[in-house]
Design a protein around this motif. Structure first.
Motif, PDB file in Angstrom:
ATOM      1  N   ILE A 108      35.330  42.199  46.892  1.00  8.44           N
ATOM      2  CA  ILE A 108      35.614  42.286  48.330  1.00  8.44           C
ATOM      3  C   ILE A 108      34.350  42.022  49.151  1.00  8.44           C
ATOM      4  O   ILE A 108      34.354  41.189  50.062  1.00  8.44           O
ATOM      5  N   VAL A 109      33.261  42.665  48.824  1.00  5.90           N
ATOM      6  CA  VAL A 109      31.991  42.463  49.544  1.00  5.90           C
ATOM      7  C   VAL A 109      31.511  41.026  49.364  1.00  5.90           C
ATOM      8  O   VAL A 109      31.046  40.388  50.320  1.00  5.90           O
ATOM      9  N   ALA A 110      31.654  40.488  48.155  1.00  4.67           N
ATOM     10  CA  ALA A 110      31.217  39.118  47.887  1.00  4.67           C
ATOM     11  C   ALA A 110      32.021  38.106  48.704  1.00  4.67           C
ATOM     12  O   ALA A 110      31.466  37.133  49.222  1.00  4.67           O
ATOM     13  N   ILE A 111      33.327  38.328  48.844  1.00  7.10           N
ATOM     14  CA  ILE A 111      34.157  37.410  49.634  1.00  7.10           C
ATOM     15  C   ILE A 111      33.793  37.488  51.108  1.00  7.10           C
ATOM     16  O   ILE A 111      33.719  36.459  51.788  1.00  7.10           O
ATOM     17  N   TYR A 112      33.569  38.683  51.630  1.00  9.04           N
ATOM     18  CA  TYR A 112      33.142  38.814  53.028  1.00  9.04           C
ATOM     19  C   TYR A 112      31.817  38.087  53.257  1.00  9.04           C
ATOM     20  O   TYR A 112      31.658  37.361  54.236  1.00  9.04           O
ATOM     21  N   ALA A 113      30.848  38.270  52.350  1.00 14.35           N
ATOM     22  CA  ALA A 113      29.550  37.604  52.497  1.00 14.35           C
ATOM     23  C   ALA A 113      29.702  36.086  52.418  1.00 14.35           C
ATOM     24  O   ALA A 113      29.126  35.354  53.240  1.00 14.35           O
ATOM     25  N   LEU A 114      30.485  35.609  51.458  1.00 14.14           N
ATOM     26  CA  LEU A 114      30.717  34.176  51.305  1.00 14.14           C
ATOM     27  C   LEU A 114      31.302  33.584  52.584  1.00 14.14           C
ATOM     28  O   LEU A 114      30.827  32.558  53.076  1.00 14.14           O
ATOM     29  N   THR A 115      32.302  34.223  53.130  1.00 12.88           N
ATOM     30  CA  THR A 115      32.976  33.700  54.314  1.00 12.88           C
ATOM     31  C   THR A 115      32.084  33.737  55.543  1.00 12.88           C
ATOM     32  O   THR A 115      32.013  32.762  56.296  1.00 12.88           O
ATOM     33  N   ILE A 116      31.376  34.823  55.741  1.00 10.36           N
ATOM     34  CA  ILE A 116      30.507  34.944  56.923  1.00 10.36           C
ATOM     35  C   ILE A 116      29.361  33.950  56.860  1.00 10.36           C
ATOM     36  O   ILE A 116      29.086  33.233  57.830  1.00 10.36           O
ATOM     37  N   LEU A 149      47.285  38.324  38.144  1.00 12.65           N
ATOM     38  CA  LEU A 149      46.706  37.833  36.883  1.00 12.65           C
ATOM     39  C   LEU A 149      46.099  38.934  36.028  1.00 12.65           C
ATOM     40  O   LEU A 149      45.722  38.702  34.886  1.00 12.65           O
ATOM     41  N   LYS A 150      45.943  40.120  36.582  1.00 15.18           N
ATOM     42  CA  LYS A 150      45.392  41.283  35.866  1.00 15.18           C
ATOM     43  C   LYS A 150      43.996  41.022  35.300  1.00 15.18           C
ATOM     44  O   LYS A 150      43.666  41.452  34.199  1.00 15.18           O
ATOM     45  N   LEU A 151      43.165  40.284  36.058  1.00 11.86           N
ATOM     46  CA  LEU A 151      41.798  40.020  35.614  1.00 11.86           C
ATOM     47  C   LEU A 151      40.935  41.257  35.824  1.00 11.86           C
ATOM     48  O   LEU A 151      41.142  42.034  36.756  1.00 11.86           O
ATOM     49  N   GLN A 152      39.973  41.438  34.943  1.00  9.84           N
ATOM     50  CA  GLN A 152      39.080  42.587  35.012  1.00  9.84           C
ATOM     51  C   GLN A 152      37.835  42.238  35.829  1.00  9.84           C
ATOM     52  O   GLN A 152      36.752  42.035  35.297  1.00  9.84           O
ATOM     53  N   ILE A 153      38.023  42.130  37.136  1.00 10.40           N
ATOM     54  CA  ILE A 153      36.924  41.838  38.054  1.00 10.40           C
ATOM     55  C   ILE A 153      36.637  43.105  38.846  1.00 10.40           C
ATOM     56  O   ILE A 153      37.560  43.768  39.312  1.00 10.40           O
ATOM     57  N   GLN A 154      35.366  43.434  38.984  1.00  5.32           N
ATOM     58  CA  GLN A 154      35.000  44.596  39.783  1.00  5.32           C
ATOM     59  C   GLN A 154      35.368  44.324  41.242  1.00  5.32           C
ATOM     60  O   GLN A 154      34.931  43.336  41.821  1.00  5.32           O
ATOM     61  N   VAL A 155      36.152  45.205  41.837  1.00 10.42           N
ATOM     62  CA  VAL A 155      36.655  44.989  43.189  1.00 10.42           C
ATOM     63  C   VAL A 155      35.704  45.563  44.223  1.00 10.42           C
ATOM     64  O   VAL A 155      35.409  44.918  45.241  1.00 10.42           O
ATOM     65  N   TRP A 156      35.211  46.769  44.020  1.00 13.18           N
ATOM     66  CA  TRP A 156      34.351  47.460  44.984  1.00 13.18           C
ATOM     67  C   TRP A 156      32.951  47.653  44.396  1.00 13.18           C
ATOM     68  O   TRP A 156      32.760  47.565  43.183  1.00 13.18           O
ATOM     69  N   PRO A 157      31.960  47.941  45.232  1.00 13.43           N
ATOM     70  CA  PRO A 157      30.600  48.210  44.717  1.00 13.43           C
ATOM     71  C   PRO A 157      30.605  49.359  43.726  1.00 13.43           C
ATOM     72  O   PRO A 157      31.437  50.280  43.807  1.00 13.43           O
ATOM     73  N   THR A 158      29.661  49.342  42.797  1.00 17.26           N
ATOM     74  CA  THR A 158      29.607  50.358  41.745  1.00 17.26           C
ATOM     75  C   THR A 158      29.422  51.753  42.306  1.00 17.26           C
ATOM     76  O   THR A 158      29.961  52.713  41.759  1.00 17.26           O
ATOM     77  N   PHE A 159      28.697  51.901  43.399  1.00 16.14           N
ATOM     78  CA  PHE A 159      28.475  53.243  43.952  1.00 16.14           C
ATOM     79  C   PHE A 159      29.709  53.788  44.670  1.00 16.14           C
ATOM     80  O   PHE A 159      29.787  54.976  44.940  1.00 16.14           O
TER      81      PHE A 159
END
Length: 162
Positions: A108-116, A149-159
């Protein structure tokens, strides 16, 4: 024959070179045949198709007359830097950078950064519009990759996620 459209000719050269490189690279994999395709079959065919398309574009650039010769313009350095930087930021934020202690920030954070960041490459930048687009892209990516697709991608920051 002389080049009548520089822009078309050099884009054809680029297509031919990239297609040829992919076709040559694909030969290092098992090609197979049409009935039993190997992992190199699709990249080989796609590379050949791209190279042929590039050759046709180069031929057309030498045959079809264009007004003013379609000269190649100046490099657009600002948009190039923002688009490349956006992709780099996406990769770093999605996976983190352990060598400098940056944890993975998630999809989610990566997509926001990419788009901005990539939106800054354009002529007009409206933060509200970019945030709406980012939200739609993030929600769509979540639905497509995590839910469907049930991919194992981290959605939110680790903290945040644990």
């Amino acid at each position: 024959m002389r080049i009548k459209s520089q822009a078309d000719f050099f884009s054809g050269v680029m297509f031919t070179a990239v297609g040829g490189a992919f076709a040559i690279g694909a030969t290092t994999y098992n090609i197979g045949d049409g009935a039993r395709m190997g992992p190199g079959y699709f990249p080989l065919m796609l590379g050949i198709l791209l190279a042929v398309l590039g050759a046709l574009i180069m031929f057309q650039a030498m045959v079809v007359e264009t007004a003013g010769g379609d000269k190649i313009g100046k490099w657009a350095w600002k948009p190039l830097a923002f688009v490349l930087g956006a992709n780099l930021a996406f990769g770093v934020l999605l996976g983190g950078l352990p060598s400098i202690g940056l944890p993975a920030m998630g999809m989610i954070v990566a997509i926001y950064a990419l788009t901005i960041i990539s939106s800054m490459a354009g002529q007009h930048f409206k933060l509200r519009d970019v945030l709406v687009l980012s939200t739609i892209l993030a929600a769509g990516s979540y639905v497509a990759f995590i839910w469907a697709l049930k991919l194992q991608i981290q959605v939110w920051p680790t903290f945040i996620s644990g």
